[in-house]
Design a protein around this motif. Sequence first.
Motif, short mmCIF file in Angstrom:
data_model
loop_
_atom_site.label_atom_id
_atom_site.label_comp_id
_atom_site.label_asym_id
_atom_site.label_seq_id
_atom_site.Cartn_x
_atom_site.Cartn_y
_atom_site.Cartn_z
N MET A 7 44.57 12.23 11.19
CA MET A 7 43.88 12.69 10.13
C MET A 7 42.17 12.67 10.58
SD MET A 7 42.94 10.62 6.44
CE MET A 7 41.98 9.39 7.14
N LYS A 8 41.74 11.82 11.32
CA LYS A 8 40.58 11.72 11.85
C LYS A 8 40.16 12.91 12.64
CE LYS A 8 40.58 7.55 13.24
NZ LYS A 8 40.26 6.02 13.67
N SER A 9 41.37 13.65 13.54
CA SER A 9 41.25 14.68 14.16
C SER A 9 41.53 15.98 13.56
CB SER A 9 42.42 14.74 15.47
OG SER A 9 41.94 13.62 16.04
N PHE A 10 41.42 15.83 12.27
CA PHE A 10 41.41 16.89 11.21
C PHE A 10 42.77 17.56 11.19
CE2 PHE A 10 36.79 16.38 12.20
CZ PHE A 10 36.15 16.23 11.03
N CYS A 11 43.89 16.85 11.46
CA CYS A 11 45.31 17.62 11.30
C CYS A 11 45.71 18.19 10.08
CB CYS A 11 46.26 16.82 12.00
SG CYS A 11 46.03 16.49 13.67
N ALA A 12 44.94 17.54 9.00
CA ALA A 12 45.33 18.02 7.50
C ALA A 12 44.21 18.88 7.09
CB ALA A 12 45.36 16.89 6.63
N ASN A 13 43.25 19.31 7.73
CA ASN A 13 42.11 19.96 7.34
C ASN A 13 42.34 21.38 8.11
OD1 ASN A 13 38.82 21.00 7.63
ND2 ASN A 13 39.45 19.94 5.76
N VAL A 14 43.49 22.03 7.64
CA VAL A 14 44.04 23.18 8.00
C VAL A 14 44.38 23.96 6.82
CG1 VAL A 14 45.03 22.23 10.05
CG2 VAL A 14 46.38 22.54 7.95
N ILE A 15 44.59 25.26 7.14
CA ILE A 15 44.87 26.33 5.81
C ILE A 15 45.66 27.47 6.47
CG2 ILE A 15 42.55 27.70 6.37
CD1 ILE A 15 42.66 28.02 3.47
N GLU A 16 46.73 27.66 5.76
CA GLU A 16 47.71 28.94 5.76
C GLU A 16 46.81 30.14 5.01
OE1 GLU A 16 52.27 29.86 5.50
OE2 GLU A 16 51.50 28.26 4.11
N VAL A 17 46.96 31.26 5.82
CA VAL A 17 46.46 32.60 5.14
C VAL A 17 47.39 33.58 5.53
CG1 VAL A 17 44.10 31.99 5.00
CG2 VAL A 17 44.91 33.24 6.88
N CYS A 18 47.44 34.74 4.95
CA CYS A 18 48.08 35.77 5.46
C CYS A 18 47.48 36.99 6.03
CB CYS A 18 49.04 36.29 4.17
SG CYS A 18 50.32 37.64 4.58
N ASN A 19 47.90 37.50 7.22
CA ASN A 19 47.16 38.52 7.80
C ASN A 19 47.37 39.83 7.46
OD1 ASN A 19 49.44 39.35 9.24
ND2 ASN A 19 48.59 38.22 11.28
N SER A 20 47.06 40.97 8.00
CA SER A 20 47.25 42.42 7.51
C SER A 20 48.56 42.92 7.72
CB SER A 20 46.18 43.38 8.12
OG SER A 20 46.31 43.12 9.37
N GLU A 21 49.16 42.15 8.57
CA GLU A 21 50.78 42.38 8.82
C GLU A 21 51.84 41.57 8.29
OE1 GLU A 21 51.07 42.38 13.27
OE2 GLU A 21 49.96 44.21 13.50
N ASN A 22 51.11 40.89 7.26
CA ASN A 22 51.89 40.16 6.11
C ASN A 22 52.62 38.90 7.10
OD1 ASN A 22 51.54 41.26 3.68
ND2 ASN A 22 53.04 42.89 4.49
N GLU A 23 51.96 38.72 8.13
CA GLU A 23 52.29 37.31 8.88
C GLU A 23 51.49 36.13 8.23
OE1 GLU A 23 52.92 37.74 13.58
OE2 GLU A 23 51.02 38.60 12.92
#
Length: 299
Positions: free
Chosen positions: A232-248
């Motif tokens: 947690m202190k290394s920011f392993c939960a401070n992540v985000i999932e997004v979708c790129n233009s190729e729907n990945e």
Amino acid sequence: MQTAKKILMVRPAHFAYNEETAQNNHFQNRPSITNLNERAVKEFDDFVDVLRSNKIEVVVVQDTNEPHTPDSIFPNNWFSTHTTGELVLYPMFAENRRLERKPQVLETIGEHFRAHKVIDFTKWEDKNRFLEGTGSLILDHNNRVVYACRSERTDDIVFEEFYTKMNFEPELFNAFDENEQLIYHTNVMLSIGEDFAIICAESITDEKRRDSVIHRLKGSKKEVIEISYDQMKSFCANVIEVCNSENENCLIMSQTAKATFTNQQIRTLEQYCKIISSPVSIIEETGGGSARCMIAEIF
């Protein structure tokens, strides 16, 4: 829709250690380097280049020198957009962070997101009650559940107004660091993707509440990946999932976080998404936030 296809980031004009936020952000460390802003801007620009090279649509707004806003690089705390058409504005704990609601940023948001309704919670600042956007709130959009850990920046009353107006079911709990201090933002101990959740479960010291949160996540058909205090202190939960233009589906994180996940955790995450990382250690150390904090979703 859990993952946005467009994100907004604010390029800092004068990134600096924020004395006001350091009161309760125990992830911050006072810097010893002199060229702090120059190095932070370099990390920011390199990060944007990495995201764009992976076909993620990034809208960049250049911050202004005046008024001085040392944390402008973390725009997700003061606004959020929603697939249901709302633009939500949030009350901020630090007075100098309230200045981040600058006209040019709001204008840029308006160019990329047509709000059917603006919900403004900033009135609560006058009553010293705060709710700092997707720092305070972890939104499971698909299941309409909102998770939050209490702190000086996440107030029960404002939280209730949010989930009532936005039609979410609440999961509110207390979460503590190793020194038994309240964790300042939920997004450093919990992240929710399309098919998984990353959580520092041991920070929820009340066993019944911890079990309830884990049960809710699993009931929402998320694979739960538990991380340690050190992760947690290394920011392993401070992540985000997004979708790129190729729907990945892409999971964005810092190089610090990626290096701290175990090999098995990385393999598990790669079953669901492509991992994208970039070094932002100066920003992490000084600002007390990482990759997720730098990204505001435009749905």
